[in-house]
Design a protein around this motif. Structure first.
Motif, PDB file in Angstrom:
ATOM      1  N   ASN A  45      -1.670   6.792   8.162  1.00  0.00           N
ATOM      2  CA  ASN A  45      -1.456   4.728   8.190  1.00  0.00           C
ATOM      3  C   ASN A  45      -2.360   3.921   8.084  1.00  0.00           C
ATOM      4  N   ALA A  46      -2.269   3.027   7.198  1.00  0.00           N
ATOM      5  CA  ALA A  46      -3.291   2.142   6.625  1.00  0.00           C
ATOM      6  C   ALA A  46      -2.695   0.905   7.169  1.00  0.00           C
TER       7      ALA A  46
ATOM      8  N   TYR B 149       1.724   0.719   6.763  1.00  0.00           N
ATOM      9  CA  TYR B 149       1.493   1.629   6.108  1.00  0.00           C
ATOM     10  C   TYR B 149       2.084   2.746   6.305  1.00  0.00           C
ATOM     11  N   TRP B 150       2.700   3.546   6.155  1.00  0.00           N
ATOM     12  CA  TRP B 150       2.788   4.783   6.960  1.00  0.00           C
ATOM     13  C   TRP B 150       3.511   5.879   5.045  1.00  0.00           C
ATOM     14  N   GLY B 151       2.773   6.907   5.431  1.00  0.00           N
ATOM     15  CA  GLY B 151       2.974   8.598   4.095  1.00  0.00           C
ATOM     16  C   GLY B 151       4.207   8.179   4.721  1.00  0.00           C
ATOM     17  N   GLN B 152       4.488   9.682   4.677  1.00  0.00           N
ATOM     18  CA  GLN B 152       5.940  10.562   4.551  1.00  0.00           C
ATOM     19  C   GLN B 152       6.040  11.303   5.626  1.00  0.00           C
TER      20      GLN B 152
ATOM     21  N   VAL C 165       0.787  -0.652   0.067  1.00  0.00           N
ATOM     22  CA  VAL C 165      -0.071  -0.150  -0.071  1.00  0.00           C
ATOM     23  C   VAL C 165       1.146   1.177   0.061  1.00  0.00           C
ATOM     24  N   GLN C 166       0.396   2.302  -0.927  1.00  0.00           N
ATOM     25  CA  GLN C 166       1.521   3.341  -0.865  1.00  0.00           C
ATOM     26  C   GLN C 166       0.580   4.456  -0.019  1.00  0.00           C
ATOM     27  N   LEU C 167       1.036   5.278   0.556  1.00  0.00           N
ATOM     28  CA  LEU C 167       0.228   6.753   1.051  1.00  0.00           C
ATOM     29  C   LEU C 167       1.243   8.005   0.673  1.00  0.00           C
TER      30      LEU C 167
END
Length: 116
Positions: free
Chosen positions: A96-97, A105-108, A2-4
């Protein structure tokens, strides 16, 4: 995977508002809970708000009544509407997902700065 990708941070005066967005891509059908966390300098990362795939929400006491989390499944995007901002809300905000309960998963991250 997953991309955030977060967006919407910036500089705002005390009492102002900002809306953060988090666009998800990849294996998004496997996402259960999404949330926003923040980390201020010298402090640990903390939960701000989270929302389940069914729409249930949970907020940190410090933001209840001021922040609203929402999720647009059609756009694969999560939002955080932040009103009545205070200097203590200044932090890097992370999307966060959670997949399969235990995979995070984390975003930047996006910087939010509230001036007094």
């Amino acid at each position: 995977q997953v991309q955030l990708v977060e967006s919407g941070g910036g500089l705002v005066q005390t009492g102002g508002s900002l809306r953060l967005s988090c666009a998800a891509s990849g294996s998004i059908v496997s996402i259960t809970t999404m949330g926003w966390y923040r980390q201020a300098p010298g402090k640990q990362r903390e939960l701000v708000a989270r929302i389940t795939s069914g729409g249930s929400t949970d907020y940190a006491d410090s933001v209840k009544g001021r922040f609203t989390i929402s999720r647009d499944n059609a756009k694969n995007t999560m939002y955080l509407q932040m009103n009545s901002l205070k200097p203590e809300d200044t932090a890097v905000y992370y999307c966060n997902a959670v997949v399969k309960i235990i995979i995070n998963y984390w975003g930047q991250g996006t910087q939010v700065t509230v001036s007094s």
